[in-house]
Design a protein around this motif. Structure first.
Motif, PDB file in Angstrom:
ATOM      1  N   GLN A  69      -6.201   4.539   5.916  1.00 18.56           N
ATOM      2  CA  GLN A  69      -5.651   3.353   5.250  1.00 18.56           C
ATOM      3  C   GLN A  69      -4.412   2.855   5.979  1.00 18.56           C
ATOM      4  OE1 GLN A  69      -3.441   3.975   1.636  1.00 18.56           O
ATOM      5  NE2 GLN A  69      -4.410   2.225   0.615  1.00 18.56           N
ATOM      6  N   SER A 127      -7.397  -7.386  -1.241  1.00 21.48           N
ATOM      7  CA  SER A 127      -7.503  -7.529   0.211  1.00 21.48           C
ATOM      8  C   SER A 127      -8.805  -8.213   0.604  1.00 21.48           C
ATOM      9  CB  SER A 127      -7.395  -6.168   0.895  1.00 21.48           C
ATOM     10  OG  SER A 127      -8.405  -5.285   0.450  1.00 21.48           O
ATOM     11  N   GLY A 128      -9.873  -7.968  -0.159  1.00 23.43           N
ATOM     12  CA  GLY A 128     -11.126  -8.676   0.102  1.00 23.43           C
ATOM     13  C   GLY A 128     -11.002 -10.163  -0.159  1.00 23.43           C
ATOM     14  N   SER A 143       0.819  -1.213   0.000  1.00 24.66           N
ATOM     15  CA  SER A 143       0.000   0.000   0.000  1.00 24.66           C
ATOM     16  C   SER A 143       0.849   1.257   0.000  1.00 24.66           C
ATOM     17  CB  SER A 143      -0.920   0.001   1.223  1.00 24.66           C
ATOM     18  OG  SER A 143      -1.755  -1.134   1.222  1.00 24.66           O
ATOM     19  N   TYR A 164      -9.100  -1.105   6.497  1.00 30.07           N
ATOM     20  CA  TYR A 164      -8.295  -0.971   5.282  1.00 30.07           C
ATOM     21  C   TYR A 164      -9.168  -1.016   4.025  1.00 30.07           C
ATOM     22  CZ  TYR A 164      -4.731  -2.238   1.793  1.00 30.07           C
ATOM     23  OH  TYR A 164      -3.925  -2.278   0.685  1.00 30.07           O
ATOM     24  N   ILE A 165     -10.063  -1.968   3.945  1.00 28.29           N
ATOM     25  CA  ILE A 165     -10.918  -2.097   2.764  1.00 28.29           C
ATOM     26  C   ILE A 165     -11.834  -0.887   2.640  1.00 28.29           C
ATOM     27  CG2 ILE A 165     -12.809  -3.443   1.763  1.00 28.29           C
ATOM     28  CD1 ILE A 165     -11.437  -5.946   2.931  1.00 28.29           C
ATOM     29  N   THR A 205      -8.593  -2.881  -2.940  1.00 24.68           N
ATOM     30  CA  THR A 205      -9.864  -3.328  -2.353  1.00 24.68           C
ATOM     31  C   THR A 205     -10.158  -4.778  -2.717  1.00 24.68           C
ATOM     32  OG1 THR A 205     -10.766  -1.074  -2.426  1.00 24.68           O
ATOM     33  CG2 THR A 205     -12.345  -2.888  -2.230  1.00 24.68           C
ATOM     34  N   PHE A 237      -8.341  -5.189   8.603  1.00 26.48           N
ATOM     35  CA  PHE A 237      -8.715  -5.318   7.194  1.00 26.48           C
ATOM     36  C   PHE A 237     -10.051  -4.655   6.883  1.00 26.48           C
ATOM     37  CE2 PHE A 237      -5.194  -8.201   6.825  1.00 26.48           C
ATOM     38  CZ  PHE A 237      -4.818  -8.073   5.496  1.00 26.48           C
ATOM     39  N   LEU A 285      -9.127 -11.664   2.713  1.00 23.69           N
ATOM     40  CA  LEU A 285      -9.850 -11.699   3.987  1.00 23.69           C
ATOM     41  C   LEU A 285     -10.771 -12.900   4.103  1.00 23.69           C
ATOM     42  CD1 LEU A 285     -10.537 -10.317   6.668  1.00 23.69           C
ATOM     43  CD2 LEU A 285     -12.233  -8.936   5.434  1.00 23.69           C
ATOM     44  N   ASN A 306      -9.861   2.071   1.321  1.00 22.76           N
ATOM     45  CA  ASN A 306      -9.538   1.945  -0.096  1.00 22.76           C
ATOM     46  C   ASN A 306     -10.733   2.298  -0.979  1.00 22.76           C
ATOM     47  OD1 ASN A 306      -6.788   1.165  -0.187  1.00 22.76           O
ATOM     48  ND2 ASN A 306      -7.328  -0.893   0.479  1.00 22.76           N
ATOM     49  N   ILE A 307     -11.911   1.873  -0.563  1.00 23.83           N
ATOM     50  CA  ILE A 307     -13.120   2.245  -1.317  1.00 23.83           C
ATOM     51  C   ILE A 307     -13.298   3.758  -1.296  1.00 23.83           C
ATOM     52  CG2 ILE A 307     -15.639   2.061  -1.374  1.00 23.83           C
ATOM     53  CD1 ILE A 307     -15.325  -0.780  -0.246  1.00 23.83           C
ATOM     54  N   TRP A 325      -8.992   0.526  -6.204  1.00 28.75           N
ATOM     55  CA  TRP A 325      -9.926  -0.574  -6.469  1.00 28.75           C
ATOM     56  C   TRP A 325      -9.179  -1.903  -6.479  1.00 28.75           C
ATOM     57  CZ3 TRP A 325     -14.496   0.284  -5.234  1.00 28.75           C
ATOM     58  CH2 TRP A 325     -15.197   1.435  -5.591  1.00 28.75           C
TER      59      TRP A 325
END
Length: 498
Positions: free
Chosen positions: A123, A189-190, A40, A100-101, A186, A97, A193, A104-105, A183
């Motif tokens: 972030q 990392s999704g 990041s 963090y997510i 995002t 997370f 997770l 990012n969005i 994006w």
């Protein structure tokens, strides 16, 4: 000051009853978490100029978002580290997370500078704690004989960011626009997770002991809720069977604490308030500060001296990142080898014939013996890096040197970080959070100082100064060995008198 009471407030239970397969899964999951922190930070650099133009702000204001990211990178783990030691690793990972997510969005959707600055801080706060959590997770499931290799795997994930982050960021920013960077973060990392939620077990010793005790009902992998109770019991039994045959290390068990508590951000500093730990923090900070002087100067020097584009400069980071990854793997193995070698030299107890305990091995000396040559390699190559740039050598020359800079400085960092965890196995997340705070401030100071240094001294003498500052850590490492021997000798004398 008694080192035992200071460095380990409560002795951890015997080492992990997790199976080897489960331990490998846990370590690689921890490595993935640490990867996002470095990614990041690095993936953002190629988009700085584009962001300044789109948001109609100056380059100095955009650079402030980099500085603020580094500041929060040091502060946020101070909260999460203490929380993770007391409540558990899983909830700490999940909180990190989610933050963090969400950030990012927000970064992908924002349209003004104020939102960019706030969301970058958010972030950083979310993902920077993953490094401390990763090191703590390794401490939960490893012995000192294998901790070096496991820390090496985790740090390899952490140092993959500088290797591939600028490349991914450059490609995304050039062909899809700067919003695609966030994006991308995002999505990946999704995806990461989901298996963490379903499969990663709790490892914190305050919660599950050596891994054989149940975690809180809300703090268990989702897969356990999908299986029947019989299957869960069978799976847990298999997971603990292999580790249950391990010989005890002689450490007492620790009663788990199933409680939620508000994190104390000052606790990590109290944990490391010991001469040995302070020396390690100083050495680590200097090593990472030296690393940052190289990282932060490459873009300006390469663009002005070699007329490279942003994408080409991003590709030039590969050699430094490759050296870091090589160091992550090899340094961990060398740490384990040297620890076992020193353990094999210990004589058995002359009265009983029993083997001496693990605590009899001088872990500070075992780790520092590997750190010192790595620091020398990193220092010499930084010096050479400055002078080949001073005399405008072909691009291949500084690129080859960057590989060895990565090997030396990253290897030294891994060695000192492993030692800090060795000294604080009861609160590894808090100790690593303190380490992260110190190295972040050293890195921020180094990145701010290198440009004036280059202007005033030139490239050769600037990096010569950096090299000598790095070499100044060697007396600290030698002192560390001496401090340990003095403390151990004093303790043994007290035991004999008693």
């Amino acid at each position: 000051m008694n080192s035992d009471t200071t460095l380990a407030e409560a002795p951890p239970p015997p080492y992990s009853s997790f199976s080897n397969g489960m331990k490998r899964y846990i370590v690689f999951t921890a490595a993935g978490a640490g990867f996002f922190s470095s990614l990041s930070a690095q993936i953002y650099f190629p988009a700085l100029n584009t962001l300044a133009e789109d948001l109609n702000v100056s380059t100095s204001l955009i650079n402030l978002t980099v500085t603020s990211y580094m500041i929060f990178q040091g502060i946020a783990p101070m909260f999460i580290g203490n929380f993770a030691d007391q409540t558990g690793r899983r909830p700490a990972y999940i909180i990190c997370f989610i933050i963090y997510i969400a950030s990012n969005i927000g970064l992908a959707l924002q349209d003004n500078y104020a939102a960019l600055l706030v969301l970058r801080c958010m972030q950083s706060s979310g993902i920077s704690s993953s490094v401390a959590l990763s090191a703590a997770t390794v401490a939960d499931v490893s012995t000192k004989q294998e901790r070096g290799s496991m820390m090496g795997i985790v740090m390899a994930g952490n140092f993959m960011g500088p290797a591939i982050g600028p490349i991914i960021g450059g490609l995304l920013a050039q062909y899809l626009g700067w919003r695609s960077i966030f994006w991308f973060l995002t999505i990946v990392s999704g995806v990461y997770l989901v298996p963490l939620l379903f499969f990663l077990p709790e490892t914190a010793r305050n919660v599950v002991g050596d891994g054989s005790l149940p975690a809180q009902s809300w703090n268990r992998p989702f897969v356990q809720y999908l299986l029947s109770h019989e299957k869960v019991a069978e799976a847990l039994s298999r997971a603990s069977t292999e580790g249950s045959d391990r010989p005890s290390t002689g450490e007492s068990t620790l009663k788990p604490k199933h409680k939620l508590s508000f994190p104390n951000p000052l606790k990590p500093l109290a944990v490391v308030c010991h001469p040995n730990s302070i020396i390690i923090l100083i050495v680590t900070g200097i090593i990472m500060g030296g690393n940052m002087t190289v990282l932060s100067s490459i873009t300006e020097i390469y663009s002005s001296q070699y007329n490279l584009s942003m994408l080409q400069i991003g590709l030039c980071y590969i050699t430094l990142g490759t050296g870091s990854i090589v160091a992550s793997v090899t340094t961990g193995r060398m740490l384990d080898w040297n620890y076992r070698r020193m353990g094999s030299k210990l004589d058995n107890d002359p009265t009983t014939g029993e083997e001496k305990p693990e605590d009899a091995i001088p872990v500070e000396k075992a780790r520092s013996m590997i750190t010192i040559p790595l620091v020398i390699v990193g220092s010499v190559t930084v010096l050479a890096f400055g002078w080949v740039l001073q005399y405008a050598a072909p691009l291949a020359a500084p690129e080859i040197l960057l590989f060895f800079v990565g090997v030396g400085q990253t290897g030294g960092f891994i060695s000192t970080s492993t030692l800090l965890v060795d000294l604080h196995t009861s609160q590894p997340a808090a100790a690593t959070a303190a380490n992260n705070l110190v190295r972040s401030f050293f890195s921020a100071g180094a990145s701010a100082a290198i440009d004036p240094m280059l202007t005033a001294l030139g490239r050769g003498w600037s990096f010569t100064l950096v090299a000598f500052i790095l070499l100044s850590t060697i007396p600290f490492l030698l002192l560390l060995c001496g401090v340990w021997r003095f403390e151990k000798t004093s303790k043994q004398e007290e035991t004999l008198k008693a």
